[in-house]
Design a protein around this motif. Sequence first.
Motif, short mmCIF file in Angstrom:
data_model
loop_
_atom_site.label_atom_id
_atom_site.label_comp_id
_atom_site.label_asym_id
_atom_site.label_seq_id
_atom_site.Cartn_x
_atom_site.Cartn_y
_atom_site.Cartn_z
N ASN A 141 25.26 69.04 -49.46
CA ASN A 141 25.91 69.78 -50.55
C ASN A 141 24.93 70.21 -51.64
OD1 ASN A 141 29.10 69.93 -50.42
ND2 ASN A 141 28.51 67.99 -49.50
N GLY A 142 23.71 70.48 -51.25
CA GLY A 142 22.75 71.03 -52.20
C GLY A 142 22.32 70.10 -53.31
N GLY A 143 22.34 68.79 -53.02
CA GLY A 143 21.86 67.83 -54.01
C GLY A 143 22.92 67.25 -54.91
N TYR A 144 24.19 67.55 -54.60
CA TYR A 144 25.31 66.99 -55.37
C TYR A 144 26.39 66.54 -54.40
CZ TYR A 144 23.05 69.27 -59.34
OH TYR A 144 22.15 69.65 -60.29
N ALA A 153 31.90 63.22 -60.16
CA ALA A 153 31.52 62.26 -59.12
C ALA A 153 30.05 61.88 -59.27
CB ALA A 153 31.79 62.85 -57.74
N ASP A 154 29.20 62.86 -59.56
CA ASP A 154 27.77 62.60 -59.75
C ASP A 154 27.55 61.74 -60.99
OD1 ASP A 154 26.95 64.51 -57.60
OD2 ASP A 154 27.79 65.97 -58.99
N ALA A 174 17.59 52.29 -53.05
CA ALA A 174 16.16 52.42 -52.75
C ALA A 174 15.91 53.17 -51.44
CB ALA A 174 15.51 51.04 -52.69
N LYS A 175 16.81 53.00 -50.47
CA LYS A 175 16.64 53.61 -49.15
C LYS A 175 17.34 54.97 -49.03
CE LYS A 175 16.54 49.06 -46.94
NZ LYS A 175 17.23 48.16 -45.97
N TYR A 176 17.90 55.45 -50.14
CA TYR A 176 18.72 56.65 -50.08
C TYR A 176 18.21 57.69 -51.09
CZ TYR A 176 21.53 53.23 -47.64
OH TYR A 176 21.95 52.25 -46.77
N PRO A 177 17.24 58.51 -50.67
CA PRO A 177 16.58 59.43 -51.60
C PRO A 177 17.50 60.45 -52.25
CG PRO A 177 16.00 59.95 -49.32
CD PRO A 177 16.69 58.63 -49.30
N ASN A 178 18.52 60.88 -51.52
CA ASN A 178 19.42 61.88 -52.10
C ASN A 178 20.30 61.29 -53.19
OD1 ASN A 178 18.84 64.26 -50.25
ND2 ASN A 178 19.36 62.68 -48.77
N LEU A 179 20.71 60.04 -53.02
CA LEU A 179 21.47 59.35 -54.06
C LEU A 179 20.58 59.07 -55.27
CD1 LEU A 179 23.60 56.83 -51.94
CD2 LEU A 179 24.29 59.05 -52.86
N LYS A 180 19.36 58.67 -55.02
CA LYS A 180 18.42 58.42 -56.12
C LYS A 180 18.19 59.70 -56.92
CE LYS A 180 13.88 56.58 -57.31
NZ LYS A 180 13.58 57.68 -58.24
#
Length: 204
Positions: A141-144, A153-154, A174-180
Amino acid sequence: MAPKYKLTYFNLRGLGEPIRFLFHYGGIAFEDNRIEFADWPKVKDSTPFGKLPVLEVDGKPFPQGASIARYVAKQVGLAGKDDLEALEIDSVVDTLVDLRLALAGFYFESDEAVKQKKKDIALKETVPSMLSKLDARVKENGGYFVGGKLTWADVYFSAIHATFNHFMGENAIAKYPNLKAIVDKVEEIPAIKAWIEKRPVTDL
């Protein structure tokens, strides 16, 4: 005339912080009423359902953290462009609520044997499954989380992820770059960044 807001929550981030983030994002004035745990028994019966957070709107109290956050999100334009997008946003937030409950389920368990069993299920199954799916969703979703743009939600996730860290005893994303990346983007929003820099320092 703008409503008068009073947010009552414990003197910590927890379930109150997503609401505080949203208020600050929108530049909406509110009273940040913080209750110490020692004073909670004296306050509990005055709340609608004996739980916090509670938002008073012109003196009328409303409970439930996610519901309050959704209301504030509507006031600041982060609740979705239509009902379908709002449904998408709500589904993400409800997933985050489920995740927090799974973590709280073992964190607050007093029976050590039961605690360990709940912890194993949460950390080995529930958390990796949910976070990996949420991470993939952000990538798609393009970073969101929804619609390729900032929604509540973000903001909710960015504010609540510290609670996940606390319950897990480690960096949950730590293991989830998109969430970080979501957390980094939200925390760099000027109004939210200013709040983070001045907010009371608490353990959670």
